[in-house]
Motif scaffolding. Sequence first.
Motif, PDB file in Angstrom:
ATOM      1  N   VAL A 130      41.009  54.024  27.622  1.00 56.30           N
ATOM      2  CA  VAL A 130      41.322  54.117  29.053  1.00 56.30           C
ATOM      3  C   VAL A 130      41.369  52.715  29.652  1.00 56.30           C
ATOM      4  O   VAL A 130      42.260  52.393  30.436  1.00 56.30           O
ATOM      5  CB  VAL A 130      40.318  55.019  29.799  1.00 56.30           C
ATOM      6  CG1 VAL A 130      40.595  55.011  31.297  1.00 56.30           C
ATOM      7  CG2 VAL A 130      40.371  56.443  29.266  1.00 56.30           C
ATOM      8  N   ALA A 131      40.424  51.859  29.271  1.00 62.13           N
ATOM      9  CA  ALA A 131      40.426  50.481  29.768  1.00 62.13           C
ATOM     10  C   ALA A 131      41.712  49.773  29.349  1.00 62.13           C
ATOM     11  O   ALA A 131      42.343  49.076  30.155  1.00 62.13           O
ATOM     12  CB  ALA A 131      39.202  49.730  29.267  1.00 62.13           C
ATOM     13  N   THR A 132      42.116  49.972  28.108  1.00 60.85           N
ATOM     14  CA  THR A 132      43.359  49.377  27.620  1.00 60.85           C
ATOM     15  C   THR A 132      44.547  49.901  28.419  1.00 60.85           C
ATOM     16  O   THR A 132      45.445  49.142  28.784  1.00 60.85           O
ATOM     17  CB  THR A 132      43.544  49.683  26.121  1.00 60.85           C
ATOM     18  OG1 THR A 132      42.434  49.134  25.410  1.00 60.85           O
ATOM     19  CG2 THR A 132      44.839  49.111  25.586  1.00 60.85           C
ATOM     20  N   MET A 133      44.537  51.189  28.711  1.00 62.75           N
ATOM     21  CA  MET A 133      45.618  51.794  29.481  1.00 62.75           C
ATOM     22  C   MET A 133      45.664  51.207  30.897  1.00 62.75           C
ATOM     23  O   MET A 133      46.745  50.892  31.412  1.00 62.75           O
ATOM     24  CB  MET A 133      45.424  53.314  29.533  1.00 62.75           C
ATOM     25  CG  MET A 133      46.595  54.072  30.091  1.00 62.75           C
ATOM     26  SD  MET A 133      46.345  55.865  30.054  1.00 62.75           S
ATOM     27  CE  MET A 133      46.172  56.154  28.305  1.00 62.75           C
ATOM     28  N   ILE A 134      44.503  51.044  31.523  1.00 64.96           N
ATOM     29  CA  ILE A 134      44.455  50.467  32.868  1.00 64.96           C
ATOM     30  C   ILE A 134      45.010  49.043  32.841  1.00 64.96           C
ATOM     31  O   ILE A 134      45.806  48.664  33.704  1.00 64.96           O
ATOM     32  CB  ILE A 134      43.012  50.498  33.427  1.00 64.96           C
ATOM     33  CG1 ILE A 134      42.583  51.945  33.702  1.00 64.96           C
ATOM     34  CG2 ILE A 134      42.910  49.654  34.707  1.00 64.96           C
ATOM     35  CD1 ILE A 134      41.115  52.108  34.050  1.00 64.96           C
ATOM     36  N   ILE A 135      44.607  48.275  31.843  1.00 66.62           N
ATOM     37  CA  ILE A 135      45.105  46.904  31.726  1.00 66.62           C
ATOM     38  C   ILE A 135      46.622  46.903  31.538  1.00 66.62           C
ATOM     39  O   ILE A 135      47.340  46.114  32.172  1.00 66.62           O
ATOM     40  CB  ILE A 135      44.392  46.164  30.572  1.00 66.62           C
ATOM     41  CG1 ILE A 135      42.923  45.919  30.954  1.00 66.62           C
ATOM     42  CG2 ILE A 135      45.098  44.857  30.236  1.00 66.62           C
ATOM     43  CD1 ILE A 135      42.058  45.417  29.819  1.00 66.62           C
ATOM     44  N   GLU A 136      47.139  47.811  30.709  1.00 64.76           N
ATOM     45  CA  GLU A 136      48.583  47.907  30.497  1.00 64.76           C
ATOM     46  C   GLU A 136      49.314  48.263  31.786  1.00 64.76           C
ATOM     47  O   GLU A 136      50.386  47.721  32.075  1.00 64.76           O
ATOM     48  CB  GLU A 136      48.897  48.943  29.422  1.00 64.76           C
ATOM     49  CG  GLU A 136      48.508  48.505  28.023  1.00 64.76           C
ATOM     50  CD  GLU A 136      48.631  49.629  26.991  1.00 64.76           C
ATOM     51  OE1 GLU A 136      48.982  50.776  27.358  1.00 64.76           O
ATOM     52  OE2 GLU A 136      48.375  49.349  25.813  1.00 64.76           O
ATOM     53  N   VAL A 194      50.495  42.030  37.135  1.00 67.85           N
ATOM     54  CA  VAL A 194      49.343  41.135  37.072  1.00 67.85           C
ATOM     55  C   VAL A 194      49.439  40.376  35.750  1.00 67.85           C
ATOM     56  O   VAL A 194      49.624  40.996  34.698  1.00 67.85           O
ATOM     57  CB  VAL A 194      48.016  41.932  37.133  1.00 67.85           C
ATOM     58  CG1 VAL A 194      46.820  41.009  36.985  1.00 67.85           C
ATOM     59  CG2 VAL A 194      47.920  42.733  38.434  1.00 67.85           C
ATOM     60  N   PRO A 195      49.342  39.052  35.782  1.00 62.28           N
ATOM     61  CA  PRO A 195      49.415  38.287  34.527  1.00 62.28           C
ATOM     62  C   PRO A 195      48.333  38.740  33.547  1.00 62.28           C
ATOM     63  O   PRO A 195      47.170  38.913  33.933  1.00 62.28           O
ATOM     64  CB  PRO A 195      49.189  36.840  34.974  1.00 62.28           C
ATOM     65  CG  PRO A 195      49.590  36.827  36.421  1.00 62.28           C
ATOM     66  CD  PRO A 195      49.209  38.184  36.946  1.00 62.28           C
ATOM     67  N   SER A 196      48.721  38.947  32.302  1.00 60.82           N
ATOM     68  CA  SER A 196      47.793  39.496  31.305  1.00 60.82           C
ATOM     69  C   SER A 196      46.558  38.630  31.115  1.00 60.82           C
ATOM     70  O   SER A 196      45.484  39.153  30.825  1.00 60.82           O
ATOM     71  CB  SER A 196      48.501  39.720  29.973  1.00 60.82           C
ATOM     72  OG  SER A 196      49.038  38.512  29.496  1.00 60.82           O
ATOM     73  N   GLU A 197      46.679  37.310  31.303  1.00 63.44           N
ATOM     74  CA  GLU A 197      45.507  36.453  31.135  1.00 63.44           C
ATOM     75  C   GLU A 197      44.482  36.626  32.265  1.00 63.44           C
ATOM     76  O   GLU A 197      43.354  36.169  32.151  1.00 63.44           O
ATOM     77  CB  GLU A 197      45.920  34.979  31.007  1.00 63.44           C
ATOM     78  CG  GLU A 197      46.613  34.390  32.209  1.00 63.44           C
ATOM     79  CD  GLU A 197      48.133  34.592  32.232  1.00 63.44           C
ATOM     80  OE1 GLU A 197      48.762  34.056  33.151  1.00 63.44           O
ATOM     81  OE2 GLU A 197      48.673  35.294  31.354  1.00 63.44           O
ATOM     82  N   LEU A 215      48.204  47.666  34.897  1.00 65.40           N
ATOM     83  CA  LEU A 215      48.100  46.527  35.810  1.00 65.40           C
ATOM     84  C   LEU A 215      49.083  45.418  35.451  1.00 65.40           C
ATOM     85  O   LEU A 215      49.718  44.834  36.326  1.00 65.40           O
ATOM     86  CB  LEU A 215      46.672  45.971  35.821  1.00 65.40           C
ATOM     87  CG  LEU A 215      45.603  46.874  36.444  1.00 65.40           C
ATOM     88  CD1 LEU A 215      44.219  46.265  36.251  1.00 65.40           C
ATOM     89  CD2 LEU A 215      45.881  47.114  37.924  1.00 65.40           C
ATOM     90  N   THR A 216      49.230  45.157  34.160  1.00 68.45           N
ATOM     91  CA  THR A 216      50.127  44.079  33.747  1.00 68.45           C
ATOM     92  C   THR A 216      51.593  44.510  33.776  1.00 68.45           C
ATOM     93  O   THR A 216      52.461  43.708  34.103  1.00 68.45           O
ATOM     94  CB  THR A 216      49.762  43.546  32.348  1.00 68.45           C
ATOM     95  OG1 THR A 216      49.814  44.609  31.395  1.00 68.45           O
ATOM     96  CG2 THR A 216      48.390  42.908  32.344  1.00 68.45           C
ATOM     97  N   GLY A 217      51.865  45.768  33.461  1.00 70.14           N
ATOM     98  CA  GLY A 217      53.241  46.249  33.424  1.00 70.14           C
ATOM     99  C   GLY A 217      53.765  46.684  34.774  1.00 70.14           C
ATOM    100  O   GLY A 217      54.773  46.173  35.268  1.00 70.14           O
ATOM    101  N   GLU A 243      48.254  54.787  43.365  1.00 70.86           N
ATOM    102  CA  GLU A 243      49.319  54.806  42.358  1.00 70.86           C
ATOM    103  C   GLU A 243      48.737  54.763  40.941  1.00 70.86           C
ATOM    104  O   GLU A 243      49.178  55.486  40.050  1.00 70.86           O
ATOM    105  CB  GLU A 243      50.271  53.636  42.586  1.00 70.86           C
ATOM    106  CG  GLU A 243      51.537  53.740  41.785  1.00 70.86           C
ATOM    107  CD  GLU A 243      52.588  52.723  42.191  1.00 70.86           C
ATOM    108  OE1 GLU A 243      53.629  52.695  41.506  1.00 70.86           O
ATOM    109  OE2 GLU A 243      52.386  51.979  43.158  1.00 70.86           O
ATOM    110  N   LEU A 244      47.720  53.920  40.746  1.00 70.45           N
ATOM    111  CA  LEU A 244      47.042  53.838  39.448  1.00 70.45           C
ATOM    112  C   LEU A 244      46.445  55.195  39.079  1.00 70.45           C
ATOM    113  O   LEU A 244      46.583  55.661  37.939  1.00 70.45           O
ATOM    114  CB  LEU A 244      45.957  52.760  39.498  1.00 70.45           C
ATOM    115  CG  LEU A 244      45.113  52.566  38.252  1.00 70.45           C
ATOM    116  CD1 LEU A 244      45.955  52.114  37.073  1.00 70.45           C
ATOM    117  CD2 LEU A 244      43.999  51.559  38.525  1.00 70.45           C
ATOM    118  N   SER A 245      45.805  55.844  40.043  1.00 66.12           N
ATOM    119  CA  SER A 245      45.213  57.170  39.804  1.00 66.12           C
ATOM    120  C   SER A 245      46.268  58.182  39.381  1.00 66.12           C
ATOM    121  O   SER A 245      46.061  58.955  38.442  1.00 66.12           O
ATOM    122  CB  SER A 245      44.514  57.679  41.064  1.00 66.12           C
ATOM    123  OG  SER A 245      43.404  56.894  41.385  1.00 66.12           O
TER     124      SER A 245
END
Length: 84
Positions: free
Chosen positions: A5-11, A19-22, A13-15, A42-44
């Motif tokens: 889920v954390a990986t999905m949230i990061i994806e 948000v810059p991946s770094e 946010l960046t996609g 929107e994220l939800s």
Amino acid sequence: MTGSVATMIIEILTGKFDVPSEEVTPSTVLEDVEVDSLALLELSLILEKRLGVSIDEGTLSSAQTVSEAADVIARLGDTAPAAA
């Protein structure tokens, strides 16, 4: 499930939110990458669709880290009725 889920949230946010991946790690506070109330909604909605869970308004907060948000979402998935 929390890690995925954390990986999905990061994806997301960046996609979706550019948000810059770094700038995004599991310890990143959402408001630090300018996730406001509209972006949280929107994220939800994206997470609901991908994970098949219902996320009530206010469940996610811009004061949460990515990891904390993922924990909350993972617990929602854990409370789904178990298959018999």
